[in-house]
Every structure is written in C-alpha cells, then in structure tokens.
Design a protein around this motif. Structure first.
Motif, short mmCIF file in Angstrom:
data_model
loop_
_atom_site.label_atom_id
_atom_site.label_comp_id
_atom_site.label_asym_id
_atom_site.label_seq_id
_atom_site.Cartn_x
_atom_site.Cartn_y
_atom_site.Cartn_z
N VAL A 1 0.84 -1.21 0.00
CA VAL A 1 0.00 0.00 0.00
C VAL A 1 0.87 1.24 0.00
O VAL A 1 0.64 2.18 -0.77
CB VAL A 1 -0.98 0.00 1.19
CG1 VAL A 1 -1.68 1.36 1.33
CG2 VAL A 1 -2.00 -1.11 1.06
N ARG A 2 1.89 1.28 0.85
CA ARG A 2 2.78 2.43 0.91
C ARG A 2 3.51 2.61 -0.42
O ARG A 2 3.65 3.73 -0.92
CB ARG A 2 3.80 2.27 2.04
CG ARG A 2 4.69 3.49 2.21
CD ARG A 2 5.64 3.37 3.40
NE ARG A 2 4.89 3.31 4.65
CZ ARG A 2 4.89 2.24 5.47
NH1 ARG A 2 5.60 1.18 5.18
NH2 ARG A 2 4.18 2.25 6.57
N GLU B 1 4.53 5.58 -5.27
CA GLU B 1 4.77 5.50 -6.72
C GLU B 1 3.83 6.41 -7.50
O GLU B 1 4.15 6.86 -8.60
CB GLU B 1 4.62 4.06 -7.21
CG GLU B 1 5.80 3.18 -6.88
CD GLU B 1 5.62 1.74 -7.32
OE1 GLU B 1 4.51 1.35 -7.76
OE2 GLU B 1 6.59 0.99 -7.22
N HIS B 2 2.65 6.66 -6.95
CA HIS B 2 1.67 7.54 -7.60
C HIS B 2 1.71 8.96 -7.01
O HIS B 2 0.82 9.77 -7.28
CB HIS B 2 0.26 6.95 -7.49
CG HIS B 2 0.09 5.73 -8.34
ND1 HIS B 2 0.43 4.47 -7.92
CD2 HIS B 2 -0.37 5.58 -9.59
CE1 HIS B 2 0.19 3.59 -8.87
NE2 HIS B 2 -0.30 4.24 -9.91
N SER B 3 2.75 9.23 -6.20
CA SER B 3 2.95 10.56 -5.59
C SER B 3 1.72 11.04 -4.85
O SER B 3 1.29 12.20 -5.01
CB SER B 3 3.37 11.58 -6.66
OG SER B 3 4.54 11.16 -7.31
N ARG C 1 -4.03 11.01 2.61
CA ARG C 1 -5.34 11.64 2.44
C ARG C 1 -5.82 11.54 1.00
O ARG C 1 -6.99 11.25 0.74
CB ARG C 1 -5.27 13.12 2.87
CG ARG C 1 -6.53 13.92 2.65
CD ARG C 1 -6.35 15.40 2.94
NE ARG C 1 -5.17 16.01 2.35
CZ ARG C 1 -5.05 16.36 1.06
NH1 ARG C 1 -6.04 16.18 0.23
NH2 ARG C 1 -3.94 16.91 0.61
N GLU C 2 -4.93 11.74 0.05
CA GLU C 2 -5.30 11.69 -1.37
C GLU C 2 -5.68 10.27 -1.80
O GLU C 2 -6.66 10.09 -2.53
CB GLU C 2 -4.15 12.21 -2.24
CG GLU C 2 -3.88 13.69 -2.03
CD GLU C 2 -2.58 14.14 -2.67
OE1 GLU C 2 -2.57 15.26 -3.23
OE2 GLU C 2 -1.59 13.39 -2.62
N GLY D 1 -6.66 1.48 -11.34
CA GLY D 1 -5.39 1.27 -12.02
C GLY D 1 -4.18 1.44 -11.11
O GLY D 1 -3.09 1.72 -11.59
N LEU D 2 -4.38 1.26 -9.82
CA LEU D 2 -3.28 1.43 -8.85
C LEU D 2 -2.48 0.14 -8.66
O LEU D 2 -1.40 0.18 -8.07
CB LEU D 2 -3.82 1.92 -7.52
CG LEU D 2 -4.50 3.29 -7.55
CD1 LEU D 2 -5.18 3.60 -6.22
CD2 LEU D 2 -3.51 4.37 -7.92
N LEU D 3 -3.01 -0.97 -9.13
CA LEU D 3 -2.29 -2.26 -8.99
C LEU D 3 -1.77 -2.71 -10.34
O LEU D 3 -2.33 -2.47 -11.36
CB LEU D 3 -3.23 -3.34 -8.44
CG LEU D 3 -3.70 -3.15 -7.02
CD1 LEU D 3 -4.69 -4.24 -6.64
CD2 LEU D 3 -2.53 -3.19 -6.06
#
Length: 107
Positions: free
Chosen positions: A58-59, A64-66, A70-71, A105-107
């Motif tokens: 998760v971190r 990686e997605h900056s 919170r975001e 699309g985060l994975l």
C-alpha cells in the motif's frame, strides 16, 4: 474430513465454499496443511496482495503515484486513518478495497 484436519468447523468450511465469508491467510495455511499442499496454491490475486505484505505494498503504491495518505483515501472513498492503519499493518485491506485499487489502475 477437511474441517477436522484444519481445526475448523464444517460450517466454517461451508461458509467459505458458499462465499458467505472469506478465510484469512492464517486459515488458508491451515487448510493447505490439511490438504498437504503449499498455501500459495490456494491464493488468488487478492491473497497474493495480502501475502506481499500488504502494508508495504500500500505504501509503495501510494508513493509511486505521488499520493499523500489523504489523497489515496479520497480516491478510494474512505478516510485517511484507514490508509494509515493499512500502512502500519493494523488492519487488513478488504477484498472490496483491493478491487477499488484495481479499478483505479493502482495495482
């Protein structure tokens, strides 16, 4: 009987088989031991994510997605504290949240 060998009730096994509930990684390990197979043979992509370990994953996804915690939380439709608890390993990412990670699309 599988339930007895794994130290579980037969109703628990029925619930897993019928999708009423989902086993933890620990329970999957017990089932795998009872079946005399490697636990990862029972894992789908979600369980592989949890086994990574998920708190590091998760971190890593977030950085990686900056994104700030919170975001990421806002993208997932939840509070920042939930992301904080995942990253500290205090709570587990649910399958539903894992699906949101995938859909975004985060994975």
């Amino acid at each position: 009987m599988l339930a007895e060998k794994a130290g579980l009730s037969r109703y628990t096994i029925f619930d897993y088989e019928n999708g009423v509930s989902e086993p933890s990684l620990e329970v999957l390990s017990k089932i795998a031991e009872a079946l005399d197979i490697e636990a990862d043979k029972l894992y789908d992509d979600y369980y592989n994510f949890l086994n990574y370990p998920y708190c590091v994953k998760v971190r890593k996804i977030r950085t990686e997605h900056s994104l700030f915690q919170r975001e990421l939380a806002e993208l997932l439709g939840m509070g920042r504290r939930a992301v904080e608890r995942w990253e500290s390993g205090k709570t587990t990412v649910t399958r539903e949240m894992w699906k949101k990670f995938k859909s975004l699309g985060l994975l």
